[in-house]
Scaffold this motif. Structure first.
Motif, PDB file in Angstrom:
ATOM      1  N   CYS A  21       0.920  -1.418   0.081  1.00 55.52           N
ATOM      2  CA  CYS A  21      -0.052  -0.109  -0.065  1.00 55.52           C
ATOM      3  C   CYS A  21       0.845   1.236   0.107  1.00 55.52           C
ATOM      4  N   LYS A  25       1.019   4.193  -2.890  1.00 57.62           N
ATOM      5  CA  LYS A  25       0.754   5.437  -2.725  1.00 57.62           C
ATOM      6  C   LYS A  25       1.839   6.538  -3.159  1.00 57.62           C
ATOM      7  N   GLN A  29       1.689   9.494  -6.056  1.00 59.20           N
ATOM      8  CA  GLN A  29       1.919  10.763  -5.568  1.00 59.20           C
ATOM      9  C   GLN A  29       1.915  11.912  -6.713  1.00 59.20           C
ATOM     10  N   LYS A  32      -1.658  13.212  -7.031  1.00 60.93           N
ATOM     11  CA  LYS A  32      -2.438  13.522  -6.039  1.00 60.93           C
ATOM     12  C   LYS A  32      -3.334  14.831  -6.000  1.00 60.93           C
ATOM     13  N   LEU A  37      -8.042  11.053  -2.133  1.00 58.49           N
ATOM     14  CA  LEU A  37      -7.701   9.530  -1.678  1.00 58.49           C
ATOM     15  C   LEU A  37      -8.485   9.337  -0.299  1.00 58.49           C
ATOM     16  N   GLU A  39      -8.922   6.462   2.294  1.00 56.33           N
ATOM     17  CA  GLU A  39      -8.359   5.065   2.750  1.00 56.33           C
ATOM     18  C   GLU A  39      -9.187   4.460   3.889  1.00 56.33           C
TER      19      GLU A  39
END
Length: 89
Positions: A21, A25, A29, A32, A37, A39
């Protein structure tokens, strides 16, 4: 300039620890600013449905509530779906 209300939501189904994970991520990046995002920790009691479904597959990604990919980021697929999502808004 787009408002966050129009940004696609990328949901990451995860648990701690999850090296894959973290790696995913990192890969995401550069994108973004183009998505939100969210989670979801599948080990929390309220997420037991997701835990049953994904416990051996994380990380799992959904874009705007639809399954997108699992295990690793497929950057071409992600870019393609992100563009489609942005065009719809």
């Amino acid at each position: 300039c787009s408002t966050s209300a129009n940004k696609p939501v990328l949901t990451l189904f995860t648990k701690s620890p999850c090296p894959l994970c973290d790696e995913a991520k990192e890969v995401l990046q550069p994108y973004k600013r183009r998505f939100i995002l969210q989670e979801v920790d599948i080990t929390l009691p309220e997420n037991s449905v997701w835990n049953d479904k994904y416990k051996y597959d994380i990380p799992v990604f959904h874009l705007n509530g639809k399954f997108l990919m699992k295990h690793r980021v497929d950057i071409e697929k992600f870019e393609d779906q992100l563009k489609k999502s942005e065009l719809q808004n």
